[in-house]
Design an enzyme around this catalytic site. Structure first.
Site, mmCIF file in Angstrom:
data_model
loop_
_atom_site.group_PDB
_atom_site.id
_atom_site.type_symbol
_atom_site.label_atom_id
_atom_site.label_comp_id
_atom_site.label_asym_id
_atom_site.label_seq_id
_atom_site.Cartn_x
_atom_site.Cartn_y
_atom_site.Cartn_z
ATOM 1 C CG HIS A 38 -3.214 -2.251 4.720
ATOM 2 N ND1 HIS A 38 -3.950 -1.086 4.671
ATOM 3 C CD2 HIS A 38 -1.927 -1.890 4.422
ATOM 4 C CE1 HIS A 38 -3.147 -0.074 4.364
ATOM 5 N NE2 HIS A 38 -1.926 -0.538 4.211
ATOM 6 C CB THR A 39 -3.788 -9.486 4.640
ATOM 7 O OG1 THR A 39 -4.262 -10.647 5.324
ATOM 8 C CG2 THR A 39 -2.527 -9.863 3.872
ATOM 9 C CG HIS B 106 5.995 4.046 2.022
ATOM 10 N ND1 HIS B 106 5.892 4.968 3.042
ATOM 11 C CD2 HIS B 106 4.856 3.303 2.089
ATOM 12 C CE1 HIS B 106 4.751 4.789 3.693
ATOM 13 N NE2 HIS B 106 4.121 3.769 3.135
ATOM 14 C CG ASP B 107 11.669 2.927 -4.058
ATOM 15 O OD1 ASP B 107 12.151 4.079 -4.040
ATOM 16 O OD2 ASP B 107 12.040 2.054 -4.857
ATOM 17 C CG ASN C 199 8.437 7.367 4.437
ATOM 18 O OD1 ASN C 199 7.471 6.621 4.259
ATOM 19 N ND2 ASN C 199 9.042 7.985 3.428
ATOM 20 N NE ARG D 18 3.844 1.764 5.907
ATOM 21 C CZ ARG D 18 4.367 2.601 6.781
ATOM 22 N NH1 ARG D 18 5.424 2.232 7.508
ATOM 23 N NH2 ARG D 18 3.851 3.803 6.953
ATOM 24 C CG ASP E 281 -5.071 -14.539 5.623
ATOM 25 O OD1 ASP E 281 -5.362 -13.319 5.641
ATOM 26 O OD2 ASP E 281 -4.990 -15.219 6.663
ATOM 27 C CB THR F 213 -4.862 -14.617 9.899
ATOM 28 O OG1 THR F 213 -5.326 -13.801 8.795
ATOM 29 C CG2 THR F 213 -5.890 -15.698 10.180
#
Length: 356
Positions: free
Chosen positions: A219-220, A92-93, A120, A88, A280, A275
Protein backbone atom coordinates in the site's frame (compact mmCIF):
# COMPACT_ATOMS: atom_id res chain seq x y z
CA UNK A 1 9.30 -18.86 -44.17
CA UNK A 2 9.34 -19.96 -40.50
CA UNK A 3 11.87 -17.26 -39.63
CA UNK A 4 9.67 -14.56 -41.14
CA UNK A 5 6.60 -15.43 -39.07
CA UNK A 6 7.86 -14.15 -35.68
CA UNK A 7 8.73 -10.78 -37.18
CA UNK A 8 5.25 -10.55 -38.65
CA UNK A 9 3.80 -11.58 -35.28
CA UNK A 10 5.67 -8.90 -33.35
CA UNK A 11 4.72 -6.25 -35.91
CA UNK A 12 1.11 -7.38 -35.66
CA UNK A 13 1.32 -7.17 -31.85
CA UNK A 14 2.54 -3.60 -32.04
CA UNK A 15 -0.37 -2.65 -34.28
CA UNK A 16 -2.82 -4.60 -32.15
CA UNK A 17 -1.70 -2.87 -28.94
CA UNK A 18 -2.48 0.61 -30.34
CA UNK A 19 0.36 2.04 -28.25
CA UNK A 20 0.72 5.79 -28.17
CA UNK A 21 4.39 5.55 -27.12
CA UNK A 22 7.08 5.62 -29.78
CA UNK A 23 9.54 2.74 -29.97
CA UNK A 24 13.26 3.37 -30.22
CA UNK A 25 15.41 1.37 -32.58
CA UNK A 26 16.74 -0.51 -29.55
CA UNK A 27 13.22 -1.49 -28.44
CA UNK A 28 12.31 -2.67 -31.93
CA UNK A 29 15.51 -4.70 -32.20
CA UNK A 30 14.80 -6.24 -28.80
CA UNK A 31 11.33 -7.34 -29.90
CA UNK A 32 12.59 -8.78 -33.16
CA UNK A 33 15.38 -10.63 -31.36
CA UNK A 34 12.85 -12.09 -28.94
CA UNK A 35 10.81 -13.38 -31.84
CA UNK A 36 13.78 -14.98 -33.60
CA UNK A 37 15.16 -16.69 -30.51
CA UNK A 38 11.80 -18.01 -29.38
CA UNK A 39 10.95 -19.50 -32.77
CA UNK A 40 14.23 -21.44 -32.71
CA UNK A 41 13.53 -22.94 -29.28
CA UNK A 42 10.47 -25.06 -29.98
CA UNK A 43 7.30 -25.08 -27.91
CA UNK A 44 7.40 -28.30 -25.88
CA UNK A 45 6.43 -27.57 -22.29
CA UNK A 46 8.36 -28.80 -19.29
CA UNK A 47 6.81 -31.51 -17.17
CA UNK A 48 5.93 -30.44 -13.65
CA UNK A 49 6.68 -32.25 -10.40
CA UNK A 50 4.39 -30.24 -8.16
CA UNK A 51 6.86 -27.48 -7.36
CA UNK A 52 7.71 -24.12 -8.87
CA UNK A 53 11.22 -23.62 -10.19
CA UNK A 54 13.56 -20.99 -11.57
CA UNK A 55 14.09 -20.88 -15.35
CA UNK A 56 10.99 -22.99 -15.96
CA UNK A 57 10.68 -21.65 -19.51
CA UNK A 58 14.41 -21.73 -20.27
CA UNK A 59 13.97 -24.22 -23.13
CA UNK A 60 10.43 -23.45 -24.22
CA UNK A 61 10.11 -19.66 -23.98
CA UNK A 62 13.48 -18.32 -22.78
CA UNK A 63 12.71 -14.61 -23.09
CA UNK A 64 9.27 -14.68 -21.49
CA UNK A 65 10.45 -12.48 -18.61
CA UNK A 66 11.96 -9.97 -21.03
CA UNK A 67 8.68 -9.76 -22.94
CA UNK A 68 6.69 -9.28 -19.73
CA UNK A 69 9.11 -6.68 -18.35
CA UNK A 70 9.00 -4.58 -21.50
CA UNK A 71 5.20 -4.59 -21.60
CA UNK A 72 4.91 -3.70 -17.92
CA UNK A 73 7.29 -0.79 -18.45
CA UNK A 74 5.15 0.42 -21.36
CA UNK A 75 1.91 0.12 -19.38
CA UNK A 76 3.31 1.91 -16.32
CA UNK A 77 4.87 4.64 -18.47
CA UNK A 78 1.43 5.30 -19.95
CA UNK A 79 -0.27 5.23 -16.53
CA UNK A 80 1.91 5.10 -13.38
CA UNK A 81 -1.01 3.94 -11.23
CA UNK A 82 -1.09 0.73 -13.28
CA UNK A 83 1.88 -0.62 -11.30
CA UNK A 84 -0.19 -0.84 -8.14
CA UNK A 85 -3.15 -2.30 -10.04
CA UNK A 86 -1.02 -5.09 -11.52
CA UNK A 87 0.48 -5.90 -8.13
CA UNK A 88 -3.01 -6.04 -6.61
CA UNK A 89 -4.12 -8.53 -9.28
CA UNK A 90 -1.62 -11.05 -7.91
CA UNK A 91 -2.93 -10.63 -4.35
CA UNK A 92 -6.56 -11.02 -5.37
CA UNK A 93 -5.73 -14.05 -7.49
CA UNK A 94 -3.74 -15.92 -4.86
CA UNK A 95 -6.21 -15.31 -2.02
CA UNK A 96 -9.02 -17.08 -3.92
CA UNK A 97 -8.45 -20.74 -4.85
CA UNK A 98 -4.71 -20.06 -5.11
CA UNK A 99 -2.33 -18.47 -7.61
CA UNK A 100 -4.07 -19.95 -10.64
CA UNK A 101 -5.32 -16.98 -12.70
CA UNK A 102 -8.93 -17.67 -11.71
CA UNK A 103 -9.31 -13.91 -11.19
CA UNK A 104 -8.88 -13.34 -14.94
CA UNK A 105 -11.81 -15.50 -16.03
CA UNK A 106 -14.88 -13.72 -17.38
CA UNK A 107 -18.40 -14.84 -16.54
CA UNK A 108 -19.34 -17.75 -18.77
CA UNK A 109 -22.53 -19.77 -18.47
CA UNK A 110 -23.12 -20.78 -14.86
CA UNK A 111 -19.66 -19.64 -13.77
CA UNK A 112 -19.72 -16.10 -12.33
CA UNK A 113 -16.46 -14.20 -12.65
CA UNK A 114 -14.50 -13.18 -9.56
CA UNK A 115 -14.38 -9.77 -11.19
CA UNK A 116 -18.03 -9.34 -10.17
CA UNK A 117 -17.34 -9.91 -6.47
CA UNK A 118 -17.61 -6.93 -4.11
CA UNK A 119 -13.84 -6.53 -3.49
CA UNK A 120 -13.17 -6.51 -7.24
CA UNK A 121 -16.14 -4.87 -8.94
CA UNK A 122 -15.27 -1.42 -10.33
CA UNK A 123 -11.99 -1.72 -8.49
CA UNK A 124 -9.66 -4.40 -9.84
CA UNK A 125 -7.77 -3.24 -12.94
CA UNK A 126 -5.02 -4.23 -15.35
CA UNK A 127 -6.76 -7.03 -17.23
CA UNK A 128 -6.01 -5.45 -20.61
CA UNK A 129 -2.29 -5.41 -19.81
CA UNK A 130 -2.39 -9.14 -19.07
CA UNK A 131 -4.35 -9.70 -22.29
CA UNK A 132 -1.73 -7.83 -24.30
CA UNK A 133 1.16 -9.80 -22.80
CA UNK A 134 -0.64 -13.09 -23.37
CA UNK A 135 -1.34 -12.14 -26.99
CA UNK A 136 2.34 -11.51 -27.64
CA UNK A 137 3.45 -14.70 -25.87
CA UNK A 138 0.96 -16.81 -27.79
CA UNK A 139 2.43 -15.47 -31.02
CA UNK A 140 6.02 -16.08 -29.86
CA UNK A 141 5.60 -19.45 -28.11
CA UNK A 142 2.05 -20.77 -28.39
CA UNK A 143 0.34 -22.74 -25.63
CA UNK A 144 3.35 -22.52 -23.34
CA UNK A 145 3.20 -19.75 -20.74
CA UNK A 146 0.36 -19.86 -18.22
CA UNK A 147 -1.71 -16.83 -17.31
CA UNK A 148 -0.95 -17.56 -13.65
CA UNK A 149 2.79 -17.24 -14.29
CA UNK A 150 2.22 -14.04 -16.26
CA UNK A 151 0.43 -12.49 -13.26
CA UNK A 152 3.30 -13.48 -10.96
CA UNK A 153 6.00 -12.02 -13.21
CA UNK A 154 3.95 -8.89 -13.85
CA UNK A 155 3.57 -8.26 -10.10
CA UNK A 156 7.35 -8.45 -9.63
CA UNK A 157 8.06 -6.15 -12.55
CA UNK A 158 5.40 -3.68 -11.43
CA UNK A 159 7.20 -3.31 -8.08
CA UNK A 160 10.54 -2.79 -9.83
CA UNK A 161 9.02 -0.21 -12.19
CA UNK A 162 8.21 2.01 -9.19
CA UNK A 163 11.61 1.69 -7.52
CA UNK A 164 11.17 -1.50 -5.50
CA UNK A 165 13.44 -4.53 -5.25
CA UNK A 166 12.93 -7.45 -7.62
CA UNK A 167 13.09 -11.15 -6.81
CA UNK A 168 13.64 -14.42 -8.65
CA UNK A 169 10.37 -15.56 -10.16
CA UNK A 170 9.55 -19.20 -9.40
CA UNK A 171 7.43 -20.46 -12.29
CA UNK A 172 5.55 -23.50 -13.49
CA UNK A 173 2.00 -22.63 -12.48
CA UNK A 174 -0.93 -23.78 -14.55
CA UNK A 175 -4.30 -22.10 -14.98
CA UNK A 176 -7.50 -23.07 -13.20
CA UNK A 177 -10.58 -24.33 -14.99
CA UNK A 178 -12.96 -22.38 -12.77
CA UNK A 179 -13.48 -19.17 -10.82
CA UNK A 180 -14.93 -18.70 -7.34
CA UNK A 181 -17.30 -15.76 -7.02
CA UNK A 182 -18.17 -16.74 -3.45
CA UNK A 183 -14.51 -17.20 -2.56
CA UNK A 184 -13.66 -13.72 -3.84
CA UNK A 185 -16.42 -12.28 -1.64
CA UNK A 186 -15.30 -14.19 1.45
CA UNK A 187 -11.52 -14.56 1.31
CA UNK A 188 -10.17 -11.17 0.21
CA UNK A 189 -9.59 -8.97 3.29
CA UNK A 190 -11.92 -5.98 3.56
CA UNK A 191 -10.42 -2.48 3.89
CA UNK A 192 -11.99 -2.11 7.34
CA UNK A 193 -10.82 -5.49 8.69
CA UNK A 194 -9.70 -5.79 12.29
CA UNK A 195 -6.18 -6.99 13.06
CA UNK A 196 -7.56 -10.27 14.38
CA UNK A 197 -9.45 -10.83 11.13
CA UNK A 198 -6.39 -10.02 9.02
CA UNK A 199 -4.17 -12.42 10.98
CA UNK A 200 -6.77 -15.19 10.68
CA UNK A 201 -7.22 -14.54 6.96
CA UNK A 202 -3.50 -14.66 6.22
CA UNK A 203 -3.06 -17.78 8.37
CA UNK A 204 -5.76 -19.48 6.32
CA UNK A 205 -3.51 -19.01 3.28
CA UNK A 206 -0.35 -20.22 5.01
CA UNK A 207 0.97 -16.73 5.70
CA UNK A 208 2.07 -15.57 9.15
CA UNK A 209 1.99 -12.21 10.95
CA UNK A 210 5.38 -11.29 9.52
CA UNK A 211 4.03 -11.83 6.00
CA UNK A 212 0.97 -9.72 6.84
CA UNK A 213 3.08 -6.75 7.92
CA UNK A 214 5.49 -7.05 4.98
CA UNK A 215 2.81 -7.54 2.32
CA UNK A 216 0.75 -4.66 3.71
CA UNK A 217 3.63 -2.50 2.51
CA UNK A 218 2.24 -2.91 -1.01
CA UNK A 219 0.00 0.00 0.00
CA UNK A 220 2.96 2.29 -0.49
CA UNK A 221 1.70 2.69 -4.07
CA UNK A 222 -1.72 3.00 -5.65
CA UNK A 223 -5.02 4.60 -4.77
CA UNK A 224 -8.20 3.60 -2.96
CA UNK A 225 -11.81 4.56 -3.54
CA UNK A 226 -13.73 6.72 -1.10
CA UNK A 227 -16.04 3.81 -0.31
CA UNK A 228 -13.00 1.89 0.96
CA UNK A 229 -11.82 4.47 3.49
CA UNK A 230 -15.01 6.37 4.41
CA UNK A 231 -15.49 4.42 7.65
CA UNK A 232 -11.91 5.15 8.66
CA UNK A 233 -12.50 8.88 8.12
CA UNK A 234 -15.77 9.32 9.99
CA UNK A 235 -15.48 6.77 12.83
CA UNK A 236 -13.34 8.71 15.31
CA UNK A 237 -11.74 6.97 18.28
CA UNK A 238 -11.51 8.46 21.77
CA UNK A 239 -7.79 9.03 21.26
CA UNK A 240 -8.46 10.96 18.08
CA UNK A 241 -11.13 13.10 19.77
CA UNK A 242 -8.47 14.27 22.21
CA UNK A 243 -5.85 15.43 19.71
CA UNK A 244 -4.07 18.54 21.08
CA UNK A 245 -1.25 18.32 18.53
CA UNK A 246 -3.56 17.82 15.54
CA UNK A 247 -1.85 14.51 14.84
CA UNK A 248 -4.98 13.11 13.24
CA UNK A 249 -7.13 16.16 12.54
CA UNK A 250 -5.20 17.56 9.56
CA UNK A 251 -5.05 14.25 7.70
CA UNK A 252 -8.72 13.56 8.39
CA UNK A 253 -9.66 17.00 7.11
CA UNK A 254 -7.87 16.24 3.84
CA UNK A 255 -9.65 12.91 3.50
CA UNK A 256 -13.06 14.41 4.26
CA UNK A 257 -12.53 16.96 1.51
CA UNK A 258 -12.10 14.05 -0.89
CA UNK A 259 -14.69 11.70 0.56
CA UNK A 260 -17.98 13.06 1.98
CA UNK A 261 -20.24 11.05 4.29
CA UNK A 262 -22.33 10.04 1.31
CA UNK A 263 -21.82 10.10 -2.44
CA UNK A 264 -18.64 10.25 -4.53
CA UNK A 265 -17.94 6.58 -3.73
CA UNK A 266 -15.43 6.24 -6.57
CA UNK A 267 -13.39 9.33 -5.69
CA UNK A 268 -9.75 8.32 -5.31
CA UNK A 269 -7.10 9.09 -2.71
CA UNK A 270 -3.48 7.87 -2.69
CA UNK A 271 -2.68 5.11 -0.23
CA UNK A 272 0.55 6.97 0.51
CA UNK A 273 0.18 10.76 0.40
CA UNK A 274 3.92 11.31 0.85
CA UNK A 275 5.37 9.44 -2.15
CA UNK A 276 2.32 8.04 -3.97
CA UNK A 277 4.14 6.95 -7.12
CA UNK A 278 7.18 5.35 -5.46
CA UNK A 279 7.54 1.89 -3.99
CA UNK A 280 9.33 2.70 -0.75
CA UNK A 281 8.96 2.42 3.04
CA UNK A 282 6.89 5.57 3.58
CA UNK A 283 3.80 3.44 4.17
CA UNK A 284 5.23 2.42 7.54
CA UNK A 285 6.25 5.96 8.40
CA UNK A 286 2.67 7.01 7.67
CA UNK A 287 1.32 4.32 10.01
CA UNK A 288 3.46 5.55 12.87
CA UNK A 289 2.13 9.07 12.27
CA UNK A 290 -1.49 7.88 12.25
CA UNK A 291 -1.79 8.56 8.52
CA UNK A 292 -2.66 5.18 7.08
CA UNK A 293 -5.48 5.55 4.56
CA UNK A 294 -7.39 2.32 5.18
CA UNK A 295 -8.71 1.06 8.47
CA UNK A 296 -6.95 -2.24 7.80
CA UNK A 297 -3.67 -0.34 7.55
CA UNK A 298 -3.98 1.51 10.83
CA UNK A 299 -4.96 -1.55 12.89
CA UNK A 300 -1.42 -2.85 12.48
CA UNK A 301 -0.49 -0.19 15.01
CA UNK A 302 -3.68 0.62 16.92
CA UNK A 303 -4.73 -2.99 17.66
CA UNK A 304 -1.30 -4.52 18.30
CA UNK A 305 -1.49 -4.86 22.06
CA UNK A 306 1.61 -7.05 22.36
CA UNK A 307 3.83 -4.64 20.43
CA UNK A 308 5.46 -7.19 18.13
CA UNK A 309 3.85 -5.81 14.98
CA UNK A 310 4.65 -2.23 15.95
CA UNK A 311 8.25 -3.31 16.37
CA UNK A 312 8.24 -4.66 12.81
CA UNK A 313 6.59 -1.47 11.53
CA UNK A 314 9.29 0.60 13.22
CA UNK A 315 11.99 -1.60 11.69
CA UNK A 316 10.65 -1.13 8.17
CA UNK A 317 10.08 2.59 8.70
CA UNK A 318 13.71 2.90 9.74
CA UNK A 319 15.27 0.58 7.18
CA UNK A 320 13.90 0.52 3.63
CA UNK A 321 16.27 -2.22 2.50
CA UNK A 322 15.01 -4.47 5.29
CA UNK A 323 11.43 -3.90 4.11
CA UNK A 324 12.34 -4.58 0.48
CA UNK A 325 13.90 -7.95 1.34
CA UNK A 326 11.03 -8.98 3.60
CA UNK A 327 8.46 -7.96 1.00
CA UNK A 328 10.24 -9.96 -1.72
CA UNK A 329 10.42 -13.07 0.48
CA UNK A 330 6.74 -12.82 1.41
CA UNK A 331 5.74 -12.30 -2.24
CA UNK A 332 7.53 -15.51 -3.21
CA UNK A 333 5.78 -17.29 -0.34
CA UNK A 334 2.39 -15.91 -1.34
CA UNK A 335 3.02 -16.87 -4.96
CA UNK A 336 3.12 -20.54 -3.90
CA UNK A 337 -0.40 -20.63 -2.45
CA UNK A 338 -2.31 -23.66 -3.81
CA UNK A 339 -0.59 -23.59 -7.19
CA UNK A 340 -1.57 -25.99 -9.96
CA UNK A 341 1.38 -27.79 -11.58
CA UNK A 342 2.14 -30.80 -13.75
CA UNK A 343 -1.04 -32.06 -15.37
CA UNK A 344 -3.38 -30.03 -13.16
CA UNK A 345 -5.46 -27.30 -14.76
CA UNK A 346 -4.39 -26.13 -18.20
CA UNK A 347 -2.44 -23.52 -20.14
CA UNK A 348 -5.11 -21.13 -21.34
CA UNK A 349 -4.84 -19.72 -24.83
CA UNK A 350 -6.77 -16.63 -23.74
CA UNK A 351 -6.63 -15.63 -20.10
CA UNK A 352 -10.32 -14.64 -19.90
CA UNK A 353 -11.65 -18.06 -20.91
CA UNK A 354 -10.90 -21.72 -20.32
CA UNK A 355 -9.91 -23.63 -23.41
CA UNK A 356 -12.66 -25.30 -25.42
Amino acid sequence: MHLIQPYKAIYSCMLHSNLSLSFSAMDLMRLLTVALILILCGTETLSGDGTLVLDYYKETCPLVEEIVRLNVEIAVAKEPRMAASLLRLHFHDCFVLGCDASVLLDTNGDMISEKQAVPNLNSLRGFEVIDEIKYILEKACPYTVSCADIIAIVARDAVVSRGGLGWDALLGRRDSLKASFSGANQLIPAPNSSLETLISNFKQHGLDVGDLVALSGSHTVGKARCVSFRQRVYDVSAEEHYDPFNRYTTFRRILRSICPKSGRDNELAPLDFTTPARFDNHYYINLLQGNGLLGSDNVLVTEDHEGLIIEQVWAYASNQELFFKAFANSMVKMGNINVLTGNEGEIRRKCRFVNT
